[in-house]
Design an enzyme around this catalytic site. Structure first.
Site, PDB file in Angstrom:
ATOM      1  N   ARG A   1       0.826  -1.216   0.000  1.00 50.13           N
ATOM      2  CA  ARG A   1       0.000   0.000   0.000  1.00 50.13           C
ATOM      3  C   ARG A   1       0.853   1.255   0.000  1.00 50.13           C
ATOM      4  O   ARG A   1       0.711   2.132  -0.857  1.00 50.13           O
ATOM      5  CB  ARG A   1      -0.931  -0.020   1.217  1.00 50.13           C
TER       6      ARG A   1
ATOM      7  N   ASP B   1       9.839  -6.667  -4.535  1.00 39.48           N
ATOM      8  CA  ASP B   1       8.762  -7.217  -3.710  1.00 39.48           C
ATOM      9  C   ASP B   1       8.371  -8.550  -4.344  1.00 39.48           C
ATOM     10  O   ASP B   1       7.715  -8.571  -5.392  1.00 39.48           O
ATOM     11  CB  ASP B   1       7.564  -6.249  -3.678  1.00 39.48           C
TER      12      ASP B   1
ATOM     13  N   GLY C   1       4.969   9.217  10.804  1.00 34.90           N
ATOM     14  CA  GLY C   1       4.339   8.893   9.513  1.00 34.90           C
ATOM     15  C   GLY C   1       2.835   9.050   9.495  1.00 34.90           C
ATOM     16  O   GLY C   1       2.265   9.527   8.511  1.00 34.90           O
ATOM     17  N   ALA C   2       2.191   8.670  10.576  1.00 34.30           N
ATOM     18  CA  ALA C   2       0.715   8.691  10.586  1.00 34.30           C
ATOM     19  C   ALA C   2       0.166   9.895  11.341  1.00 34.30           C
ATOM     20  O   ALA C   2      -1.033   9.972  11.592  1.00 34.30           O
ATOM     21  CB  ALA C   2       0.200   7.409  11.230  1.00 34.30           C
TER      22      ALA C   2
ATOM     23  N   GLU D   1      11.607   1.887  20.457  1.00 36.24           N
ATOM     24  CA  GLU D   1      10.874   3.157  20.552  1.00 36.24           C
ATOM     25  C   GLU D   1      10.162   3.225  21.890  1.00 36.24           C
ATOM     26  O   GLU D   1       9.700   2.188  22.370  1.00 36.24           O
ATOM     27  CB  GLU D   1       9.858   3.267  19.405  1.00 36.24           C
TER      28      GLU D   1
ATOM     29  N   ASP E   1      12.311   7.471  10.359  1.00 38.06           N
ATOM     30  CA  ASP E   1      11.130   7.813  11.174  1.00 38.06           C
ATOM     31  C   ASP E   1      10.902   6.764  12.257  1.00 38.06           C
ATOM     32  O   ASP E   1      10.108   6.976  13.164  1.00 38.06           O
ATOM     33  CB  ASP E   1       9.889   7.896  10.255  1.00 38.06           C
TER      34      ASP E   1
ATOM     35  N   HIS F   1       8.770   8.859  14.669  1.00 37.85           N
ATOM     36  CA  HIS F   1       7.633   8.030  14.223  1.00 37.85           C
ATOM     37  C   HIS F   1       6.383   8.893  13.948  1.00 37.85           C
ATOM     38  O   HIS F   1       5.342   8.740  14.597  1.00 37.85           O
ATOM     39  CB  HIS F   1       7.326   6.941  15.260  1.00 37.85           C
TER      40      HIS F   1
ATOM     41  N   ALA G   1       9.210   2.712   7.698  1.00 34.85           N
ATOM     42  CA  ALA G   1       8.366   1.501   7.844  1.00 34.85           C
ATOM     43  C   ALA G   1       8.440   0.993   9.278  1.00 34.85           C
ATOM     44  O   ALA G   1       7.576   1.320  10.108  1.00 34.85           O
ATOM     45  CB  ALA G   1       8.803   0.451   6.850  1.00 34.85           C
ATOM     46  N   ARG G   2       9.473   0.243   9.590  1.00 42.00           N
ATOM     47  CA  ARG G   2       9.655  -0.259  10.951  1.00 42.00           C
ATOM     48  C   ARG G   2      11.141  -0.269  11.279  1.00 42.00           C
ATOM     49  O   ARG G   2      11.968  -0.665  10.438  1.00 42.00           O
ATOM     50  CB  ARG G   2       9.105  -1.688  11.098  1.00 42.00           C
TER      51      ARG G   2
END
Ligand SMILES: NC(=O)c1ccc[n+]([C@@H]2O[C@H](COP(=O)([O-])OP(=O)(O)OC[C@H]3O[C@@H](n4cnc5c(N)ncnc54)[C@H](O)[C@@H]3O)[C@@H](O)[C@H]2O)c1
Ligand SMILES: O=C(O)CC[C@@H](O)C(=O)O
Length: 339
Positions: free
Chosen positions: A153, A173, A283-284, A263, A258, A281, A233-234
């Site tokens: 996504r 991917d 991103g959202a 964390e 990020d 972090h 991402a992570r």
């Protein structure tokens, strides 16, 4: 009298509580999920719990919640929920997988641009009274190859945005669909080719046993010295120690992060490097993403609690992320396969 107690354990968009409270069978309670004793004290009365990233719903928390029927996370990953323990306890776990993908993709692009043009350092320098134009030369994106690791996504949204900067976009991917990639103007490659060619690399993978440390010492020995890496991402997919070594030895030109292996992360050797851009972090972290994430998580809880009716949606409609809006050409936003 309310039949179900729904516990909101992290700071969520107020629309989540509003949506829940519109149902007369639901009583909404709030607790600070980072206050572990308070969380464990509140869980026995809860039929469902909503979290974002800070609250850990692990085996201990689940054991403290005998009435619990559902855990919903207002975000993509489920890293702070022990899904196996919840499943064993018969507790449904839901996330909000498409809620914040546009914000996350935009943040990855923001990091990439900030890194390419040294925006944070130039900003800090000017605020300190220096007009140091010669110190902050950047690089153009146009014509350069960007490797997108994970064409799901968020990776797809990022790929499309970077193609608009006239970048050559390649992606690795193994599960991606060729036709989907083509529709984004992306060429699928193997990891080796991506590592060898890319001037920019942006990571959009889940953290799994296979992806942990994927961008580690070995991968970082196979990249160009002018590579700039973005990880929104992570933490842990890019090995922080190996990245630090590659940056100080000049084997990688820069990185923008990020997310971190641990964390919250407020102290890292990476934070001392001039060619590193960092955010905590974020991103959202937009009201649009949070409203969608909160209300989608609340909707899942209502459905899980005996299929309670979901009141009319109150959330900001998702602007064609993960689903093309009617009347727009399919290439305007990718119809990202949801697996
Ligand atoms: N920074 C933030 O605030 C923020 C916000 C949202 C999501 N995220 C994270 O972003 C990441 C991507 O999210 P998404 O919604 O795009 O996920 P997604 O599941 O849609 O996409 C992940 C893609 O990675 C691919 N993949 C899996 N294993 C792979 C491997 N070994 N090699 C190459 N590709 C592989 C999958 O096929 C899939 O296409 C997740 O880790 C998510 O938790 C971060
Ligand atoms: O903003 C958050 O809390 C988490 C965002 C992101 O990492 C997610 O998993 O959706």
């Amino acid at each position: 009298m309310s039949q179900y107690v729904v516990l909101i354990a992290d700071a969520l968009s107020p629309q989540a509580a509003e949506l829940l409270a519109r149902n007369p069978s639901v009583e909404v309670r709030h607790v600070d999920g980072t206050d572990r004793p308070a969380l464990l004290a509140a869980l026995p009365g809860a039929d469902a719990v909503l979290v974002r990233s800070a609250t850990r719903i692990d085996a201990e928390a689940l054991a403290a919640a005998p009435r619990l029927k559902a855990v919903a996370r207002a975000g993509v990953g489920l890293d702070n929920v022990d899904v196996a323990a919840a499943t064993a306890a018969g507790v449904l776990v839901a996330n909000a997988p498409a809620s914040n993908v546009v914000s996350a993709a935009e943040h990855a692009v923001a990091l990439l641009l900030a890194l390419a043009r040294q925006v944070p350092r130039a900003d800090a320098s000017l605020r300190e009274g220096r007009w140091a134009r010669a110190s902050f030369t950047g690089v153009e994106l146009a014509g350069k190859t960007v490797g997108v690791l994970g064409l799901g996504r968020i990776g797809s949204l990022v790929a499309r945005r970077l193609a608009a900067f006239d970048m050559e976009v390649v992606a690795h991917d193994p599960y991606a669909d060729e036709e989907h990639a083509r529709s984004l103007g992306v060429r699928l490659t193997g990891l080796d080719e991506l590592l060898a060619r890319a001037r920019f690399l942006t990571v959009h993978l889940p953290l799994t046993a296979a992806t942990k440390g994927l961008i580690g010492a070995d991968a970082l020995r196979r990249v160009r010295p002018d590579l700039r890496i973005v990880n929104a991402a992570r933490g842990g997919i890019v090995d922080e120690e190996a990245l630090y070594a590659a940056l100080v030895e000049g084997r990688v030109a820069g990185a923008a992060l990020d997310v971190y292996e641990r964390e919250p992360c407020t102290d890292s050797p990476l934070f001392g490097l001039d060619n590193v851009v960092v955010t905590p972090h974020l991103g959202a972290s937009t009201p649009e993403a949070q409203e969608r994430a909160g209300t989608q998580a609340a909707e899942s809880v209502l459905l899980a609690l005996a299929g309670l009716p979901v009141p009319d949606a109150v959330n900001t409609p998702l602007p064609a992320a993960g689903r093309p809006a009617a009347g727009r050409p399919a290439v305007a936003e990718p119809a990202v396969p949801v697996r």
